[in-house]
Design a protein around this motif. Structure first.
Motif, short mmCIF file in Angstrom:
data_model
loop_
_atom_site.label_atom_id
_atom_site.label_comp_id
_atom_site.label_asym_id
_atom_site.label_seq_id
_atom_site.Cartn_x
_atom_site.Cartn_y
_atom_site.Cartn_z
N GLY A 3 -7.78 14.25 14.45
CA GLY A 3 -6.90 14.03 15.70
C GLY A 3 -6.18 15.25 16.07
N THR A 4 -5.63 15.99 15.17
CA THR A 4 -4.84 17.19 15.43
C THR A 4 -5.26 18.18 14.21
N GLY A 5 -4.81 19.59 14.25
CA GLY A 5 -5.30 20.10 13.11
C GLY A 5 -3.98 20.42 12.16
N THR A 6 -2.85 21.70 12.57
CA THR A 6 -1.72 21.79 11.62
C THR A 6 -0.92 21.04 12.03
N LEU A 7 -0.84 20.38 13.37
CA LEU A 7 0.36 19.48 13.65
C LEU A 7 0.25 18.17 12.85
N GLY A 8 -0.82 17.57 12.75
CA GLY A 8 -0.91 16.36 11.79
C GLY A 8 -1.07 16.56 10.36
N ASP A 9 -1.43 17.76 9.84
CA ASP A 9 -1.59 18.17 8.60
C ASP A 9 -0.19 18.52 7.87
N LEU A 10 0.45 19.72 8.57
CA LEU A 10 1.72 20.03 8.10
C LEU A 10 2.79 19.75 8.89
N GLY A 11 2.40 19.44 10.22
CA GLY A 11 3.55 19.29 11.11
C GLY A 11 4.29 17.81 10.85
N SER A 12 3.36 17.03 10.52
CA SER A 12 3.99 15.57 10.24
C SER A 12 4.99 15.59 8.97
N TYR B 112 0.80 -1.00 -0.08
CA TYR B 112 -0.05 -0.10 0.14
C TYR B 112 0.86 1.33 -0.12
N LEU B 113 0.33 2.36 -0.35
CA LEU B 113 0.87 3.77 -0.41
C LEU B 113 -0.40 4.35 0.49
N ALA B 114 -0.15 4.70 1.68
CA ALA B 114 -1.16 5.54 2.43
C ALA B 114 -0.77 6.88 2.87
N GLU B 115 -1.81 7.76 2.89
CA GLU B 115 -1.56 9.17 3.11
C GLU B 115 -1.17 9.61 4.47
N LYS B 116 -0.59 10.61 4.94
CA LYS B 116 -0.10 10.89 6.21
C LYS B 116 -1.25 11.82 6.71
N PRO B 117 -1.34 11.95 8.13
CA PRO B 117 -0.62 11.41 9.03
C PRO B 117 -0.71 10.03 9.15
N PHE B 118 0.23 9.10 9.63
CA PHE B 118 0.04 7.56 9.81
C PHE B 118 -1.35 7.37 10.34
N THR B 119 -1.76 7.88 11.51
CA THR B 119 -3.07 7.65 12.11
C THR B 119 -3.55 8.94 12.68
N ARG B 120 -4.66 8.82 13.22
CA ARG B 120 -5.23 9.83 13.79
C ARG B 120 -4.66 10.19 15.36
#
Length: 356
Positions: A185-194, A101-109
Motif C-alpha cells: 500500500g505504502t512504503g516508509t509511511l506504513g512501515d515506519l510512519g505507522s 488476535y494480535l495482528a501486525e501493523k500497519p492495520f490494513t494495506r
C-alpha cells in the motif's frame, strides 16, 4: 490482582506467517511462559514443514489456509506476522470467528479495507491487539507518564522521527516485497510512519489536521530473480506536520535511507516547564531539560522506573485474561492509525492541509 486460575492458564496460539519476524514473536511468547503454539500457517510449504517440525506441531495443525487455522476450535487466540496485503483478511476472519488476535501493523494495506473492518467490528466486536510495539519501549512509556502528570507543563510542540538505513544506496538493497505497492500500500509511511503516528496518539491523543510530503528517493531497484530494474512506486521518505487534540503541534520524519540509523525511533517534547527526549537508542533512560533556577537550565539523564517495563506479550496476556490495560493498542487504534495514514497520502498528493 489476577486470580490463581487466570494466572496459571496457558493460551493455545495459532501463528500465521513464518518469515523472519516470526522468530522474534516465538521468542517473546516463550519468555512469557503462558503461550503454547499449537498450530501454524504459511503459504510457503517448506517453511510450514520446517517450522512445524521445530515447534513440534503435528502435521494436521499445519495449515496452508489461515482461515482454517483461525477456525480451529483448539486455537484460543491468533498471532499474525504477515505482509500487509493479508492483514485485513486475517482480522476479518478473526472477527467472523470471534477469535482474539494480535495482528501486525500497519492495520490494513489501504484505508478502504479498514473502513470495511470497522463496519464488521461494530457488528461483531472481538478483543484484538495491533502490534505497535514501541508502546512497550520503557522510555516512551515513562515520557507518556510525565506528560500526563503535567511535569512538562503545557506541551507546546514535539518532534518524532523514525529512521533506518537498510534502503540506502551503499547497501544496494534489491527489490523486495516491501517495495511492492500491491502488497504494502505504502512504503516508509506504513512501515515506519505507522509507528510514529501511533506514538503521537499514545502521547497526545487524536490528530486534528496535517500536511505532508512523500517522496520516492530511489526510483528503481534490481529484481534479484531477473536482474532487471523494477520501478518503485512507494515512498522512501515521508514528512508531515500536524496539530493534535490538545493543540500540540508536531513534526514527523521517516526514512529507510538514513545512513547510520539502524533503528532510530525517537521523540522530543517541548513544554512550558521543560524539554524531554526519549529514544530507542537509549530505551531505559530519558533526557529531561528544565529550569533549575532563574536563567539556569539543568540537564538530567533519568533511569526509567520499573513500573514502565511492560512487554507487548504481557499486555496481550492481559487482554486474553480480560484485564486489558488502557494503553493496549486495540482495534480502534489500528483503525485510527490507518485513517491518519490515508490523510498523509491525500495531503501529499493534493498538496493541502487535511482536517481529520
Amino acid at each position: 490482582m489476577r486470580g490463581v486460575g487466570i494466572a496459571m492458564k496457558k493460551y493455545r496460539i495459532g501463528l500465521i506467517g513464518l518469515g523472519g519476524m516470526s522468530h522474534s514473536h516465538i521468542r517473546w511468547m516463550a519468555e512469557e511462559g503462558r503461550f503454547a503454539i499449537i498450530a501454524v500457517s504459511d503459504v510457503n510449504e517448506a517453511a510450514l514443514t520446517e517450522k512445524g517440525e521445530q515447534l513440534g506441531i503435528s502435521p494436521d495443525k499445519r495449515y496452508g489456509d489461515f482461515v482454517q487455522l483461525i477456525n480451529d476450535p483448539d486455537v484460543d487466540a491468533v498471532v499474525s506476522v504477515t505482509p500487509n496485503n493479508v492483514h485485513a483478511d486475517i482480522v476479518r476472519a478473526c472477527l467472523q470467528a470471534g477469535k482474539p488476535y494480535l495482528a501486525e501493523k500497519p492495520f490494513t494495506r489501504i484505508f478502504e479495507e479498514a473502513a470495511e473492518l470497522l463496519e464488521l467490528y461494530e457488528q461483531h466486536p472481538v478483543n484484538g491487539m495491533v502490534g505497535y510495539s514501541y508502546r512497550y519501549t520503557p522510555a516512551f512509556r515513562y515520557a507518556r507518564e510525565l506528560v500526563r502528570e503535567g511535569k512538562l507543563g503545557k506541551v507546546r510542540s514535539f518532534a518524532i522521527q523514525y529512521l533506518q538505513d537498510w534502503g540506502a544506496v551503499p547497501n544496494q538493497t534489491p527489490y523486495i516485497w516491501r517495495f511492492n505497492k500491491d502488497i504494502t500500500g505504502t512504503g516508509t509511511l506504513g512501515d515506519l510512519g505507522s509507528h510514529m503516528i501511533d506514538m503521537a496518539r499514545f502521547l497526545f491523543g487524536e490528530f486534528k489536521e496535517l500536511s505532508a510530503l512523500m517522496r520516492t528517493l530511489i526510483p528503481e531497484r534490481p529484481d534479484p530473480a531477473t536482474g532487471q530494474m523494477v520501478k518503485i512506486e512507494v515512498d522512501d521518505f515521508v514528512s508531515f506536520q500536524a496539530r493534535m487534540s490538545g493543540d500540540e503541534v508536531g513534526i514527523f520524519q521517516s526514512s529507510r535511507n538514513a545512513i547510520g540509523s539502524g533503528n532510530q525511533h525517537e521523540v522530543s517534547i517541548y513544554g512550558d516547564a521543560g524539554t524531554l527526549h526519549a529514544s530507542t537508542l537509549n530505551p531505559d533512560q530519558i533526557v529531561w531539560i528544565r529550569e533549575e533556577a532563574p536563567d539556569q537550565l539543568a540537564r538530567a539523564v533519568i533511569n526509567v522506573p520499573e513500573r514502565c517495563r511492560v512487554t507487548q506479550y504481557g499486555d496481550f496476556l492481559s487482554l486474553l485474561d480480560g484485564t486489558a490495560s488502557e494503553s493496549l493498542p486495540g482495534f480502534m487504534d489500528g483503525y485510527r492509525n490507518q485513517e491518519i495514514i490515508d490523510a498523509v497520502i491525500r495531503a501529499s498528493e493534493e498538496k493541502r492541509t487535511i482536517v481529520i
